[in-house]
Design an enzyme around this catalytic site. Structure first.
Site, PDB file in Angstrom:
ATOM      1  N   HIS A 302       1.269  -0.967   0.278  1.00 44.97           N
ATOM      2  CA  HIS A 302      -0.239  -0.062  -0.052  1.00 44.97           C
ATOM      3  C   HIS A 302       1.102   1.284  -0.077  1.00 44.97           C
ATOM      4  CE1 HIS A 302      -3.544   2.219   1.367  1.00 44.97           C
ATOM      5  NE2 HIS A 302      -2.337   2.734   1.995  1.00 44.97           N
ATOM      6  N   HIS A 345      -0.481   2.411  11.474  1.00 43.93           N
ATOM      7  CA  HIS A 345       1.149   3.979  11.178  1.00 43.93           C
ATOM      8  C   HIS A 345       0.441   4.880  12.605  1.00 43.93           C
ATOM      9  CE1 HIS A 345      -2.314   5.688   8.865  1.00 43.93           C
ATOM     10  NE2 HIS A 345      -1.956   6.694   9.150  1.00 43.93           N
ATOM     11  N   GLU A 351      -2.850  14.625  11.033  1.00 42.80           N
ATOM     12  CA  GLU A 351      -3.396  14.086   9.676  1.00 42.80           C
ATOM     13  C   GLU A 351      -5.419  14.419  10.038  1.00 42.80           C
ATOM     14  OE1 GLU A 351      -3.383  10.230   8.917  1.00 42.80           O
ATOM     15  OE2 GLU A 351      -1.549   9.957   9.249  1.00 42.80           O
ATOM     16  N   HIS A 375      -5.861  12.674  14.352  1.00 37.49           N
ATOM     17  CA  HIS A 375      -4.825  11.854  13.880  1.00 37.49           C
ATOM     18  C   HIS A 375      -3.731  12.707  14.237  1.00 37.49           C
ATOM     19  CE1 HIS A 375      -7.705   8.465  12.166  1.00 37.49           C
ATOM     20  NE2 HIS A 375      -7.731   8.645  13.782  1.00 37.49           N
ATOM     21  N   HIS A 381      -2.827   5.192  14.550  1.00 40.33           N
ATOM     22  CA  HIS A 381      -4.312   4.623  13.662  1.00 40.33           C
ATOM     23  C   HIS A 381      -3.794   3.986  13.123  1.00 40.33           C
ATOM     24  CE1 HIS A 381      -2.964   8.355  11.770  1.00 40.33           C
ATOM     25  NE2 HIS A 381      -3.236   7.617  11.037  1.00 40.33           N
TER      26      HIS A 381
HETATM   27  O1  LIG Z   1      -5.130   7.457   8.421  1.00 37.75           O
HETATM   28  C1  LIG Z   1      -5.503   7.433   7.411  1.00 37.75           C
HETATM   29  O2  LIG Z   1      -6.281   6.944   6.706  1.00 37.75           O
HETATM   30  C2  LIG Z   1      -4.803   8.171   5.710  1.00 37.75           C
HETATM   31  C3  LIG Z   1      -3.621   7.041   5.507  1.00 37.75           C
HETATM   32  C4  LIG Z   1      -4.698   6.293   4.513  1.00 37.75           C
HETATM   33  C5  LIG Z   1      -2.922   5.945   4.002  1.00 37.75           C
HETATM   34  O3  LIG Z   1      -3.742   5.054   2.613  1.00 37.75           O
HETATM   35  C6  LIG Z   1      -2.186   5.456   4.599  1.00 37.75           C
HETATM   36  C7  LIG Z   1      -1.486   6.386   5.759  1.00 37.75           C
HETATM   37  C8  LIG Z   1      -2.868   7.485   6.350  1.00 37.75           C
HETATM   38  O4  LIG Z   1      -1.772   7.519   7.229  1.00 37.75           O
HETATM   39 FE   LIG Z   2      -2.826   7.630   8.693  1.00 39.25          FE
END
Ligand SMILES: O=C(O)Cc1cc(O)ccc1O
Ligand SMILES: [Fe+2]
Length: 446
Positions: A302, A345, A351, A375, A381
């Site tokens: 991803h 992550h 974010e 976040h 998260h």
């Molecule tokens: O947190 C989230 O949903 C946003 C996000 C999406 C992603 O595809 C990879 C990292 C990220 O922070």
């Molecule tokens: Fe994220």
């Protein structure tokens, strides 16, 4: 002062391109040829420069427009300080910066007669508007068109409608922006927000709702493409600037000016949306997010969501954005032997995410259109338990993600909340629970 009886974005003309030196005149001959400031500007207009960058910034980043108007902007009475409503500005010190994962439901319905400005509700932000760095996250809800005119000296405004179309009457002309599109009003540009009709019979939408990123720092620009090549992500020609259109209105007009965090008001004796012709590159624009050319992995893993950057507002550190505007647009997922939704992550960047329609692929429920999540820096998260379980077991056929449109304001500094966001009734109280059922699966021996 609200113009045509029927409000529709149909038939509006636009100029195509991002960052262009555009030129437009509403009356033939209004734009001077060959110079910016002739001794007498054409048609008895006043010539005026609006600078969005210092005069001396490098040419590639230099932004200014020349406006040819019925009255110069200088012709106005003194501004007086007025109440700020629900609008707050950095530096944010109203609450203790919160490391928790936070999520809100949509704003409640506005009370009758709420215009865009009265319905602008600051969630939080970072930096310092007076230092021209940082950003704020706002939401808005409105059920009335503005009669007044607004301008923001503190930053540019990226408007992300989630419900209801808007007609933006700006000094540069008219922009229509519907959910799924975004509009940008540059620093200092005056505009009025009117609600577009929801139906062809002239019925106005009951209310409009959406998000605003106020960017105090360097203006949003298109990201560099590096090895992607000369095309892709948001293509420059899909950005649309207005053509010149002016109001010739004599009579009292309220003009509200946001300056270093406070709203100031003055009653002009004419409309300041009186620009008959203009040229330059400090201009408002709209962009349809469905035009975004999504680039992703066609092998495995991803990719980081920076690949979905529509616009980036750079800081002084290369690669480190004051704020990035990122869109999660419809796309195919084909990764082999890959956990396809967003990974777990923790991120040094903070974010804020919003949802324009449908659902988001990392959250099975609770993240709803008009709502939002925060976040902050280093908060842990990722997919909720239901999403994790489903994606870990899914058969890895090519899969079209086309049931939603989410976005992210990703910023270099933590977002500190306003008091009203930290204590809001629509703040979800048990967001942590979406990760509670993630059980251990560790088996040391095969
Ligand atoms: O947190 C989230 O949903 C946003 C996000 C999406 C992603 O595809 C990879 C990292 C990220 O922070
Ligand atoms: Fe994220």
């Amino acid at each position: 002062m609200t113009g045509d009886a029927r409000k529709t974005a149909e038939g509006l003309a636009y100029l195509s391109g991002f960052g262009n030196e555009h030129a437009s005149e509403a009356v033939p001959g209004a734009l001077p040829e060959g110079r910016n400031a002739p001794q007498r500007a054409p048609l008895g207009l006043y010539a005026e420069q609006l600078s969005g960058s210092a005069f001396t910034e490098p040419r590639a980043h230099n932004r200014r427009s020349w406006l040819y108007r019925i009255r110069p902007s200088a012709a106005h009475p003194a501004f007086t300080h007025t109440h700020n409503g629900w609008i707050r500005t950095a530096p944010f010190a109203e609450s203790v910066p919160d490391p928790n994962r936070l999520r809100w439901n949509p704003l409640p319905e506005p009370t009758d007669g709420t215009d865009f400005l009265a319905g602008l509700w600051t969630l939080g932000g970072n930096g310092d508007a007076a230092q021209r760095s940082g950003m704020a996250v706002h939401l808005y809800h409105a059920n009335a068109s503005m009669d007044r005119v607004f301008s923001d000296a503190d930053g540019e405004l990226l408007i992300v409608p989630e419900r209801g179309g808007l007609l933006l009457r700006t000094e540069f002309g008219l922009l229509g922006v519907e959910p799924g599109e975004v509009a940008l009003i540059p620093r200092g540009v005056r505009f009025r927000v009117e609600l577009l009709d929801a139906a062809p019979d002239g019925t106005a939408a009951p209310s409009a709702r959406g998000y605003v990123c106020e960017n105090y720092g360097a203006p949003f620009r298109l990201p560099d493409l590096g090895p992607i090549g000369a095309n892709g992500l948001a293509n420059a020609r899909d950005f649309r600037a207005p053509v010149a259109a002016y109001e010739d209105v004599e009579g009292p007009v309220e003009v509200v000016n946001k300056f270093c965090g406070n709203l100031w008001t003055a009653t002009y004796d004419h409309s300041p949306l009186d620009v008959v012709a203009w040229h330059g590159n400090h201009v408002p624009y709209v962009y349809d997010l469905r035009r975004f050319n999504v680039i992703g992995s066609i092998s495995y893993d991803h990719p980081d969501p920076s690949i979905f950057t529509v616009l980036t507002a750079p800081s002084d550190t290369p690669g480190l954005a004051g704020v990035d505007f990122v869109v999660f647009a419809p796309r195919w997922l084909v990764g082999e032997d890959t956990f396809r939704p967003p990974y777990f992550h923790r991120n040094v960047m903070s974010e804020y995410m919003g949802l324009i329609e449908g659902a988001y692929d990392a959250k099975a429920e609770g993240f709803v259109p008009g709502g939002g999540s925060l976040h902050n820096m280093m908060s842990a998260h990722g997919p909720d338990q239901e999403t994790f379980d489903r994606a870990s077991a899914a058969e890895l056929r090519p899969q079209k993600i086309d049931d939603g449109l989410a976005f992210m304001f990703e910023t270099r500094w933590p977002v500190t909340l306003t008091q009203h966001a930290a204590g809001a009734d629509h703040l979800q109280r048990h967001y942590d629970d979406v990760w509670r059922g993630l059980e251990r699966h560790f088996r040391p021996a095969p």
